[in-house]
Design a protein around this motif. Sequence first.
Motif, PDB file in Angstrom:
ATOM      1  N   LEU A  80       0.831  -1.210   0.000  1.00  0.00           N
ATOM      2  CA  LEU A  80       0.000   0.000   0.000  1.00  0.00           C
ATOM      3  C   LEU A  80       0.863   1.256   0.000  1.00  0.00           C
ATOM      4  N   LEU A  81       1.950   1.255   0.783  1.00  0.00           N
ATOM      5  CA  LEU A  81       2.855   2.404   0.797  1.00  0.00           C
ATOM      6  C   LEU A  81       3.511   2.591  -0.568  1.00  0.00           C
ATOM      7  N   ASP A  82       3.962   1.480  -1.179  1.00  0.00           N
ATOM      8  CA  ASP A  82       4.570   1.573  -2.508  1.00  0.00           C
ATOM      9  C   ASP A  82       3.562   2.065  -3.540  1.00  0.00           C
ATOM     10  N   TYR A  83       2.307   1.649  -3.391  1.00  0.00           N
ATOM     11  CA  TYR A  83       1.249   2.064  -4.324  1.00  0.00           C
ATOM     12  C   TYR A  83       1.052   3.583  -4.272  1.00  0.00           C
ATOM     13  N   SER A  84       1.010   4.169  -3.061  1.00  0.00           N
ATOM     14  CA  SER A  84       0.858   5.618  -2.928  1.00  0.00           C
ATOM     15  C   SER A  84       2.021   6.345  -3.584  1.00  0.00           C
ATOM     16  N   GLU A  85       3.237   5.861  -3.337  1.00  0.00           N
ATOM     17  CA  GLU A  85       4.406   6.502  -3.934  1.00  0.00           C
ATOM     18  C   GLU A  85       4.337   6.440  -5.458  1.00  0.00           C
ATOM     19  N   THR A  86       3.945   5.294  -5.990  1.00  0.00           N
ATOM     20  CA  THR A  86       3.854   5.141  -7.447  1.00  0.00           C
ATOM     21  C   THR A  86       2.846   6.114  -8.045  1.00  0.00           C
ATOM     22  N   LEU A  87       1.677   6.234  -7.409  1.00  0.00           N
ATOM     23  CA  LEU A  87       0.650   7.153  -7.920  1.00  0.00           C
ATOM     24  C   LEU A  87       1.125   8.596  -7.878  1.00  0.00           C
ATOM     25  N   LEU A  88       1.797   9.003  -6.786  1.00  0.00           N
ATOM     26  CA  LEU A  88       2.273  10.382  -6.701  1.00  0.00           C
ATOM     27  C   LEU A  88       3.335  10.662  -7.758  1.00  0.00           C
ATOM     28  N   ARG A  89       4.280   9.752  -7.913  1.00  0.00           N
ATOM     29  CA  ARG A  89       5.331   9.975  -8.914  1.00  0.00           C
ATOM     30  C   ARG A  89       4.733  10.032 -10.318  1.00  0.00           C
ATOM     31  N   ALA A  90       3.706   9.238 -10.588  1.00  0.00           N
ATOM     32  CA  ALA A  90       3.060   9.289 -11.901  1.00  0.00           C
ATOM     33  C   ALA A  90       2.388  10.637 -12.125  1.00  0.00           C
ATOM     34  N   SER A 153       3.743  19.166   7.007  1.00  0.00           N
ATOM     35  CA  SER A 153       2.348  18.727   6.948  1.00  0.00           C
ATOM     36  C   SER A 153       1.512  19.644   6.067  1.00  0.00           C
ATOM     37  N   ALA A 154       1.707  20.963   6.204  1.00  0.00           N
ATOM     38  CA  ALA A 154       0.951  21.913   5.386  1.00  0.00           C
ATOM     39  C   ALA A 154       1.300  21.753   3.911  1.00  0.00           C
ATOM     40  N   ALA A 155       2.575  21.508   3.607  1.00  0.00           N
ATOM     41  CA  ALA A 155       2.982  21.322   2.217  1.00  0.00           C
ATOM     42  C   ALA A 155       2.364  20.054   1.632  1.00  0.00           C
ATOM     43  N   TYR A 156       2.345  18.971   2.434  1.00  0.00           N
ATOM     44  CA  TYR A 156       1.701  17.744   1.967  1.00  0.00           C
ATOM     45  C   TYR A 156       0.230  18.003   1.652  1.00  0.00           C
ATOM     46  N   ALA A 157      -0.435  18.748   2.529  1.00  0.00           N
ATOM     47  CA  ALA A 157      -1.864  19.022   2.327  1.00  0.00           C
ATOM     48  C   ALA A 157      -2.101  19.763   1.018  1.00  0.00           C
ATOM     49  N   ALA A 158      -1.216  20.724   0.700  1.00  0.00           N
ATOM     50  CA  ALA A 158      -1.368  21.471  -0.545  1.00  0.00           C
ATOM     51  C   ALA A 158      -1.273  20.538  -1.745  1.00  0.00           C
ATOM     52  N   LEU A 159      -0.291  19.634  -1.748  1.00  0.00           N
ATOM     53  CA  LEU A 159      -0.151  18.704  -2.869  1.00  0.00           C
ATOM     54  C   LEU A 159      -1.331  17.752  -2.943  1.00  0.00           C
ATOM     55  N   GLN A 160      -1.791  17.270  -1.785  1.00  0.00           N
ATOM     56  CA  GLN A 160      -2.925  16.360  -1.785  1.00  0.00           C
ATOM     57  C   GLN A 160      -4.180  17.042  -2.307  1.00  0.00           C
ATOM     58  N   ALA A 169      -3.307   8.642   1.514  1.00  0.00           N
ATOM     59  CA  ALA A 169      -2.431   9.552   2.279  1.00  0.00           C
ATOM     60  C   ALA A 169      -1.714   8.734   3.348  1.00  0.00           C
ATOM     61  N   ASN A 170      -0.551   8.219   3.003  1.00  0.00           N
ATOM     62  CA  ASN A 170       0.268   7.481   3.959  1.00  0.00           C
ATOM     63  C   ASN A 170       1.724   7.853   3.731  1.00  0.00           C
ATOM     64  N   SER A 171       2.627   7.218   4.446  1.00  0.00           N
ATOM     65  CA  SER A 171       4.025   7.628   4.363  1.00  0.00           C
ATOM     66  C   SER A 171       4.640   7.351   3.001  1.00  0.00           C
ATOM     67  N   GLY A 172       4.016   6.451   2.200  1.00  0.00           N
ATOM     68  CA  GLY A 172       4.493   6.275   0.840  1.00  0.00           C
ATOM     69  C   GLY A 172       4.305   7.523  -0.003  1.00  0.00           C
ATOM     70  N   PHE A 173       3.220   8.254   0.258  1.00  0.00           N
ATOM     71  CA  PHE A 173       2.965   9.515  -0.433  1.00  0.00           C
ATOM     72  C   PHE A 173       4.089  10.511  -0.170  1.00  0.00           C
ATOM     73  N   TYR A 174       4.694  10.463   1.006  1.00  0.00           N
ATOM     74  CA  TYR A 174       5.682  11.463   1.406  1.00  0.00           C
ATOM     75  C   TYR A 174       7.091  11.157   0.899  1.00  0.00           C
ATOM     76  N   ARG A 175       7.339   9.967   0.407  1.00  0.00           N
ATOM     77  CA  ARG A 175       8.702   9.588   0.036  1.00  0.00           C
ATOM     78  C   ARG A 175       9.348  10.472  -1.021  1.00  0.00           C
TER      79      ARG A 175
END
Length: 436
Positions: A80-90, A153-160, A169-175
Amino acid sequence: AVQSTSIFAEGVQIPPSRLAEAGVINETFLQLILRNVREPELLRGDLESQLAACHTGAEGLRALATRHGVERLASLNDELLDYSETLLRAALAEAVPGTYEFIDHVDDDGLGSGPIPIRVRVTLSDSGIELDFTGSSPQVDSALNATASFTRSAAYAALQGVLASDIPANSGFYRPFTFVIPDASILNGQRPSARGARGLVGFRIIDAVLGALAPVFPDQVPAAGEGGPDGIAIGVVGADGESVVLWDPLAGAWGARPDRDGVDGISSLGANLTNTPIEELERSGHIRIDGYGYLPDSGGAGRWRGGLATFRDMMLLSPRASVQIRSDRRKFLPYGLAGGAQGTPSLNVLDPGGPGERVLESKPHFVMTAGTRHRHVTAGGGGHGRPFERAPERVREDVLDGKVTRAGAERDYGVVITEDGAIDASATAELRGQAL
């Protein structure tokens, strides 16, 4: 209070400690906490609710472990963490690589100093996304200072908020993120700087990051909203000596979006709040709400209109109250995008319309006595797109809904509305033709 100048003025500092262990409440620790708040029964209810939520979550996690086995569950978590990272990078791969800069401001620190710049450089590359806040304000004397974790945290929220909402929204998203956050800045205050009012800076971080991302994702980034819900805290000591704190987080408006108007009377991206119902505020018997609504012509003009400013009129019924307000966007208005106009400023007024009318600063701390009236107005959201490109029929609907006045329609949009609510086509064409 914004005016706190040291973390030691902001209450007891509690290191990580166990409130409960093996299902047993640490009563000594609980009583220590409850004795240090003004309304202990409210806090007790909050804590018990959180404990119940944690218990429910733990039971669910145990059930998953029983069903799938611990090793399989751990493997699924990693996937699940890898999945979030993959989606964000895409999603980031669709953007044009480069460095994008923006600067926004908090008006002042509540102690007379300002403006307070929040500067960000967003760099997109094959390796991910870097946010460099070098050039932002040094830490301030008041309680607006954020921590580095809060800034991230605020920067993550802006991107999300900009990207697809289906990315977990998990730690994979933040990598893919890296940060440069200067030490001893308002974004990374050092002890013993006060930090209790840092929420305002968090809202402005979001505005700055979104401003930098607007050229990258022009079809997804909105204009600036009211700058975060304003906080109005009213402290009253009752006849029995008990303290009552009425907290009214007044949410105003979203900025216009690239394909539709801003939303009125809603909390910003960086907060999970709602406007307190009048009945709840009046239930204590200490205040009366005499007016509550939207102000026409307060949303930034544009092809898509910014959300309207919200106002609240209050009168104090108790003999005396201490009032603290945390608001902003008085001097640095919510920005518009793609040719849209700025939003309108916030406002605090004592005894509005009376002989003693007095405009207060944006972050006042003052005493009210019985019969004193106060009006608070949030900022209006910025507009998106050129105002004269707004469809005349939409302008007409705004006039009929009371969101725009007839004078505002003509001044801001070049649309002439007759007294019976029709569009004067020839006068509108003439105005818009002159403007073009």
